[in-house]
Design a protein around this motif. Structure first.
Motif, PDB file in Angstrom:
ATOM      1  N   PRO A   1      -8.492  24.493  76.837  1.00  0.00           N
ATOM      2  CA  PRO A   1      -9.869  24.011  77.023  1.00  0.00           C
ATOM      3  C   PRO A   1     -10.369  23.159  75.852  1.00  0.00           C
ATOM      4  CG  PRO A   1      -9.715  26.296  77.687  1.00  0.00           C
ATOM      5  CD  PRO A   1      -8.407  25.951  77.013  1.00  0.00           C
ATOM      6  N   GLY A   2     -10.003  23.516  74.655  1.00  0.00           N
ATOM      7  CA  GLY A   2     -10.399  22.740  73.489  1.00  0.00           C
ATOM      8  C   GLY A   2      -9.756  21.370  73.465  1.00  0.00           C
ATOM      9  N   ARG A   3      -8.534  21.287  73.918  1.00  0.00           N
ATOM     10  CA  ARG A   3      -7.862  19.981  73.967  1.00  0.00           C
ATOM     11  C   ARG A   3      -8.546  19.071  74.979  1.00  0.00           C
ATOM     12  NH1 ARG A   3      -1.679  20.123  74.048  1.00  0.00           N
ATOM     13  NH2 ARG A   3      -2.101  17.952  73.545  1.00  0.00           N
ATOM     14  N   TRP A   4      -8.995  19.629  76.125  1.00  0.00           N
ATOM     15  CA  TRP A   4      -9.750  18.825  77.091  1.00  0.00           C
ATOM     16  C   TRP A   4     -11.037  18.319  76.439  1.00  0.00           C
ATOM     17  CZ3 TRP A   4      -9.055  16.762  81.870  1.00  0.00           C
ATOM     18  CH2 TRP A   4     -10.198  16.312  82.541  1.00  0.00           C
ATOM     19  N   GLN A   5     -11.775  19.222  75.775  1.00  0.00           N
ATOM     20  CA  GLN A   5     -13.043  18.837  75.141  1.00  0.00           C
ATOM     21  C   GLN A   5     -12.836  17.823  74.013  1.00  0.00           C
ATOM     22  OE1 GLN A   5     -16.282  19.454  76.010  1.00  0.00           O
ATOM     23  NE2 GLN A   5     -15.223  20.139  77.855  1.00  0.00           N
ATOM     24  N   GLN A   6     -11.722  17.926  73.299  1.00  0.00           N
ATOM     25  CA  GLN A   6     -11.416  16.979  72.222  1.00  0.00           C
ATOM     26  C   GLN A   6     -10.754  15.707  72.752  1.00  0.00           C
ATOM     27  OE1 GLN A   6      -8.968  19.297  69.591  1.00  0.00           O
ATOM     28  NE2 GLN A   6     -10.590  20.791  69.257  1.00  0.00           N
ATOM     29  N   GLU A   7     -10.427  15.709  74.039  1.00  0.00           N
ATOM     30  CA  GLU A   7      -9.819  14.567  74.731  1.00  0.00           C
ATOM     31  C   GLU A   7      -8.467  14.189  74.136  1.00  0.00           C
ATOM     32  OE1 GLU A   7     -13.364  11.974  74.462  1.00  0.00           O
ATOM     33  OE2 GLU A   7     -13.566  12.347  76.626  1.00  0.00           O
ATOM     34  N   THR A   8      -7.703  15.217  73.750  1.00  0.00           N
ATOM     35  CA  THR A   8      -6.367  14.997  73.205  1.00  0.00           C
ATOM     36  C   THR A   8      -5.260  15.453  74.142  1.00  0.00           C
ATOM     37  OG1 THR A   8      -6.393  17.140  72.081  1.00  0.00           O
ATOM     38  CG2 THR A   8      -7.187  15.222  70.819  1.00  0.00           C
TER      39      THR A   8
END
Length: 190
Positions: free
Chosen positions: A70-77
């Motif tokens: 989920p954090g990678r989605w939010q960070q767009e990475t």
């Protein structure tokens, strides 16, 4: 150093929306859930997944792996999905690296042993590629796999990502350096 081009996709292209579930016919690509932990542990205990993904995961590492998406989605990475059907988790597919400035995404995937040979990876890759172009606005979706892994080559080709070439000595596996096939599809490809 300033760029002479503007980013192909503006920051926020992913993060302004929740990560969706992607329909793939009889398959669903849905964001990972904590209850998927046993499938992740089983996958990374499988010799074929270990061979081509060059890793194992402890229980704690599997929990952390799921929790990181989920954090990678939010960070767009990056963005990862469990590939599922009515029986449960069959595999995984991810945009393991996303570059908004160049509107590109690098894909990785694996399928659990019980689901292999059913076209799961190719159907999931087709759905993710379509989503990446139509919903995310990516320009290019690409992947690399060892030249020693012909099954992955077939998956890429069945999903419409033709081979572009060979990246010599492009990745280190447990048994040494492997040449890597590069496959890609552009949004403008027919």
């Amino acid at each position: 150093m300033p760029l002479l081009t503007t980013p192909a996709l503006a920051p926020g292209a992913l993060a302004r929306h929740p990560q969706p579930t992607i329909d793939a016919g009889d398959l669903r690509l849905r964001p990972w859930q904590p209850t998927d932990h046993p499938a992740v542990v089983a996958a990374y205990a499988d010799p074929a997944v270990q061979r081509w993904h060059c890793r194992t995961l402890t229980d704690d590492e599997a929990h952390a792996w799921i929790a990181a998406w989920p954090g990678r989605w939010q960070q767009e990475t990056g963005a990862g999905w469990a590939v599922t059907d009515d029986s449960g988790v069959l595999g995984q597919i991810s945009l393991r690296a996303i570059d908004l400035a160049d509107a590109q995404g690098e894909v990785s995937y694996w399928v659990l042993p019980a689901a292999r040979g059913r076209g799961v990876a190719a159907r999931a890759l087709t759905a993710l590629t379509t989503f990446s172009f139509d919903r995310l606005g990516l320009h290019r979706v690409w992947l690399r796999h060892s030249t020693g892994n012909p099954a992955s080559c077939r998956v890429a080709e069945r999903a419409g990502l033709p081979a572009e070439g060979t990246n010599r000595g492009g990745a280190r596996h447990a048994d040494g350096w492997h040449d890597m096939h590069l496959h890609a599809r552009l949004r403008t490809d027919t």
